[in-house]
Design an enzyme around this catalytic site. Structure first.
Site, short mmCIF file in Angstrom:
data_model
loop_
_atom_site.label_atom_id
_atom_site.label_comp_id
_atom_site.label_asym_id
_atom_site.label_seq_id
_atom_site.Cartn_x
_atom_site.Cartn_y
_atom_site.Cartn_z
N LYS A 81 -15.68 74.38 -15.25
CA LYS A 81 -16.86 73.65 -15.48
C LYS A 81 -18.01 74.03 -15.25
CE LYS A 81 -17.98 69.06 -13.46
NZ LYS A 81 -18.34 68.05 -12.52
N SER A 157 -17.21 63.42 -14.10
CA SER A 157 -17.72 64.46 -15.40
C SER A 157 -17.23 66.29 -15.52
CB SER A 157 -19.60 65.20 -13.91
OG SER A 157 -18.36 65.71 -13.25
N SER A 181 -15.27 62.72 -9.97
CA SER A 181 -14.85 63.90 -11.26
C SER A 181 -14.38 64.35 -11.28
CB SER A 181 -16.48 64.15 -10.98
OG SER A 181 -17.96 63.24 -10.84
#
Length: 475
Positions: A81, A157, A181
């Site tokens: 990420k 996310s 997320s």
């Protein structure tokens, strides 16, 4: 070995490298070819680390040739990420101003995966600063596309990781979760994900500052892996769990607890809080419940989870109170319209005063106690990750109603992050062309129970990915 090495599970990829059936370089090149094929449409991998990945793979091949023992993830490519540091690469958070924020060292989970032989192959997209919404759209890199239907969000996310794993661009993704997320992208993209207990995986969140974060960020944010198979989550879990002196929050709890008396009890709540659930999501929970019954679990419906609305209110008040002082500066980094999601939340939930915040910290402990008592009688909980199918990109930032709808949809994920217990998201099938999934929640530090139950579901309901992205936009 098949030509398309990227189609193999992470476990099968590592085993093939260890046995010398394929080279780590060939494995990495297979994934790089897959990225070249599908990423221009998906926009999930943001910073491709092709040469670095080939160099790391070549080093693994040299070690194997020298007769050295290779790690459990030897040669397995993984994405990271954009908010998680990779040495020598910018940790942009999707923000143009941070495009030159080059990391001096790997984040702890990246270092652990590397030590096990895994190879970082690229950074992955997410909402700007993690704060701009649930859809994975960043100011620096743009929108990531759901490979099942480009009219739907891949979630966030950690949406870039979900898409990369689902389409075969990586065997594993390293995301983070403070309220769903890794689990939302898992449900929306048809893959599996693990949110560990608070304190299970060590981390150091001092990325943008040398100062430690506040209590909400310290207690809520956990790193978590995404994979196409539950067995691959287990491999990553074994590597990521443990203590580290750089993180005093990580506790020395055994990765695997004592076996429970059979049959293990599973509580089922299809509509947490009674706020409504889509029929396809309810059906997914029912399919998973039947799979667990078939596997020998004692499955029973229960009225609800403990103190859900109270937990959601406390979560919002504590997190937004902690965040409020930084908001004037942060909103300038989010780009045009990027501040709408948080603005809606802050208008609905004003910061707490000092006395109220102290009381809320007590409420937090009380809610955790209520959940511990609940899970003492039901060691596992089966419920939705999100109470609707994947929604249209940007719904949460469209207006207050959209924000409220998305916030409500992920309520069980939010509450379980607040409580700090582990959860595994696992697919259950496909309905109307979109993947469905559920989550298995467990007692604190009993990730092993969650993984075993998720494996039982996967064994009976199957694996959905890797898939080829839709060839053209649907209308």
């Amino acid at each position: 070995m098949p030509d398309a090495l990227w189609k193999l599970s992470a476990g099968a990829q590592a085993e093939a490298v260890r046995r010398g059936e394929v080279s780590a370089v060939d494995l990495v090149d297979s994934h790089l070819g897959r990225i070249a094929e599908v990423n221009p449409r998906m926009n999930a991998v943001t910073q491709l680390l092709a040469e670095r990945a080939r160099e790391a793979a070549a080093a693994i091949d040299r070690r194997r040739a020298a007769g050295e023992e290779l790690g459990p993830l030897a040669g397995v490519p993984f994405t990271v990420k954009e908010s998680t540091p990779v040495e020598g690469v910018a940790t942009t958070f999707g923000v143009p101003r941070f495009r030159d924020l080059v990391a001096a060292a790997d984040a702890l989970p990246v270092a652990r995966l590397r030590a096990a032989g895994a190879v970082p192959i690229g950074h992955s997209n997410m909402p700007t600063l993690i704060l701009a919404g649930v859809h994975s759209r960043s100011e620096l890199f743009g929108d990531t596309v759901n490979p099942w239907d480009d009219r739907r969000t891949p979630g966030g996310s950690s949406g870039g990781d979900g898409v990369a794993v689902a389409t075969g661009m990586a065997a594993l993704g390293l995301g983070s979760d403070a309220g769903g997320s890794v689990r939302l992208p898992a449900q929306f993209c048809g893959v599996a994900a693990l949110k560990p207990s608070t304190g299970r995986f060590p981390a150091d969140q001092r990325v943008l500052s040398s100062d430690d974060t506040g209590p909400a960020s310290q207690m809520l944010v956990t790193d978590g892996p995404l994979a196409r198979r539950v067995g691959d989550l287990k491999l990553a879990y074994d590597v990521l769990a443990g203590t580290d002196p750089r993180d005093p929050r990580a506790v020395p709890v055994p990765r695997y607890g004592e076996p429970l008396p059979a049959p293990v009890r599973v509580a089922v709540v299809a509509d947490p809080g009674g706020h409504g659930v889509h029929p396809s999501v309810r059906a997914a929970v029912e399919r998973a419940a039947e799979a667990l019954r078939d596997a020998g679990y004692a499955v029973c419906d229960v009225p609800d989870v403990p103190r859900l609305d109270e937990a959601l209110d406390a979560y919002g008040r504590i997190t937004l109170t902690e965040f409020a002082p930084a908001w004037p500066a942060v909103r300038t980094l989010l780009g045009a319209g990027g501040d709408r999601y948080l603005s809606f939340a802050m208008e609905r939930t004003p910061p707490a005063g000092a006395d109220e915040l102290m009381a809320l910290m007590g409420t937090w402990l009380g809610i955790r106690r209520s959940w511990a008592e609940f899970l003492d009688s039901h060691p596992l909980l089966l419920g939705p990750v999100f109470t609707e199918p994947p929604f249209e990109p940007g719904l949460e930032s469209r207006d207050q109603a959209g924000c409220d709808r998305v916030t409500s949809g992920m309520r069980l994920s939010t509450a379980t992050s607040f409580v700090g217990v582990p959860a595994v998201a696992v697919p259950t099938g496909v309905t109307d062309g979109l993947p469905t999934g559920v989550q298995i929640v467990g007692r604190a530090f009993r990730e092993d129970l969650c993984l075993a139950a998720a494996q039982a579901i996967e064994d009976r309901l199957g694996v959905l990915t890797p898939i080829d992205p839709v060839a053209a936009p649907r209308s």
